[in-house]
Design an enzyme around this catalytic site. Structure first.
Site, short mmCIF file in Angstrom:
data_model
loop_
_atom_site.label_atom_id
_atom_site.label_comp_id
_atom_site.label_asym_id
_atom_site.label_seq_id
_atom_site.Cartn_x
_atom_site.Cartn_y
_atom_site.Cartn_z
N SER A 33 0.85 -1.20 0.00
CA SER A 33 0.00 0.00 0.00
C SER A 33 0.88 1.24 0.00
CB SER A 33 -0.88 0.01 1.25
OG SER A 33 -1.48 1.28 1.43
N TYR B 9 -2.62 -1.94 10.04
CA TYR B 9 -2.67 -2.17 8.58
C TYR B 9 -1.37 -1.66 7.94
CZ TYR B 9 -4.24 -1.62 3.70
OH TYR B 9 -4.35 -1.66 2.32
N LYS C 82 1.50 -3.72 5.90
CA LYS C 82 1.86 -3.42 4.51
C LYS C 82 3.33 -3.03 4.40
CE LYS C 82 -1.90 -4.22 2.22
NZ LYS C 82 -1.97 -5.50 1.52
N ILE D 191 -7.96 3.22 -3.69
CA ILE D 191 -8.67 2.62 -4.82
C ILE D 191 -10.10 2.35 -4.38
CG2 ILE D 191 -8.64 0.73 -6.52
CD1 ILE D 191 -5.97 2.23 -6.43
#
Ligand code: NAP
Length: 244
Positions: free
Chosen positions: A135, A148, A152, A181
């Protein structure tokens, strides 16, 4: 010569599904893996692919599935690791051990052992490509999703470590680090209100969000022979968001 074979995790939805469609269009045969068995069946039927229902965070199940697939197919030419869960909307102080373990287990641990299971066969078959979906947040951070972002970031580090270690066996390992996205994951994320996506577009240099298809193009490129000299790289399909 038969078409090359790729395994894609997270292939029932969003970016993984777009990657599967793109790679199928480029002539790959596909093994599609996801925890969402119904979505996976739909994707596999659409693309004439093999469905591999699997919880990627369950390491014994990952090893068992990998052994089964290797017995049946010998090896694969590419592995794309894309399965993931959102951590948006959870401040640092609120991340408990269960949320941390789920995040690291899904994004990092399961994919680590999946790649480990496939590497020897890939090397024995003459090489291949691994593409790890990280990410943009791994490159520049983001508030309210530290577990998160840590997961990543770890995937980005893993990609670079494997590029160096597996390069001599002709296994290329590259990372894709998308910006925001619009996918089922971000559509249902806590913290993204209905105008969030349009507001983001106003600060992105290209003035539009990258799409799942844009990310799929980067994944398919890095998996393909067109990227034969690329390893240890990180592409960030983000409309230039990396620089805002
Ligand atoms: P998505 O549409 O939710 O797709 C992710 C897929 O992974 C879903 O089908 C999901 O199933 C599956 N999955 C979740 N946990 C799993 C597990 N334990 N084992 C196997 N499959 C599992 O999300 P996406 O936005 O396309 O995200 C794909 C990847 O891109 C993720 O790794 C994400 O972190 C990364 N990414 C996304 C963005 C973005 O803005 N969308 C930006 C940067 C990076 P369920 O739906 O049943 O959970």
């Amino acid at each position: 010569m038969s078409s090359p074979l790729a395994l894609i995790t997270g292939a029932a939805s969003g970016i993984g599904l777009a990657a599967a469609r793109r790679m199928a269009g480029e002539g790959w045969r596909l093994l599609l893996c996801d925890i969402d068995a119904a979505g996976l069946e739909r994707a596999a039927a659409e693309l004439g692919a093999e469905a591999v229902p699997l919880d990627i965070s369950d390491v014994p199940a990952v090893r068992e599935a990998a052994a089964r697939l290797l017995e049946r197919h010998g090896s694969v030419e590419a592995v794309v690791v894309c399965a993931g869960i959102s951590g948006h909307g959870l401040p640092f102080e609120k991340v408990d051990e269960a949320a941390f373990d789920a995040m690291l287990g899904t994004h990092l641990k399961g994919h680590f052992f999946l790649l480990q299971a496939f590497a020897p066969a890939m090397a024995a078959a003459g090489g291949g490509a691994m593409v790890l979906v990280s990410s943009l947040f791994a490159l520049r951070g983001s508030p309210n999703m530290p577990h998160y972002t840590a997961a990543k970031g770890a995937l980005l580090g893993l990609g670079r470590a494997l590029a160096v270690e597996l390069g001599p066996r002709n296994i290329r390992v590259n990372v894709v680090a998308p910006g925001l996205i619009r996918t089922p994951m971000t559509e249902k994320s806590a913290g993204y209100d209905k105008d969030f996506f349009t507001r983001r577009e106003t600060v992105i240099p290209l003035r539009r969000l990258a799409t799942p298809e844009d990310v799929a193009a980067s994944i398919a490129f890095l998996a393909s022979p067109a990227a034969a000299s690329l390893t240890g790289q990180c592409l960030s399909p983000s409309g230039g968001e990396a620089f805002t």
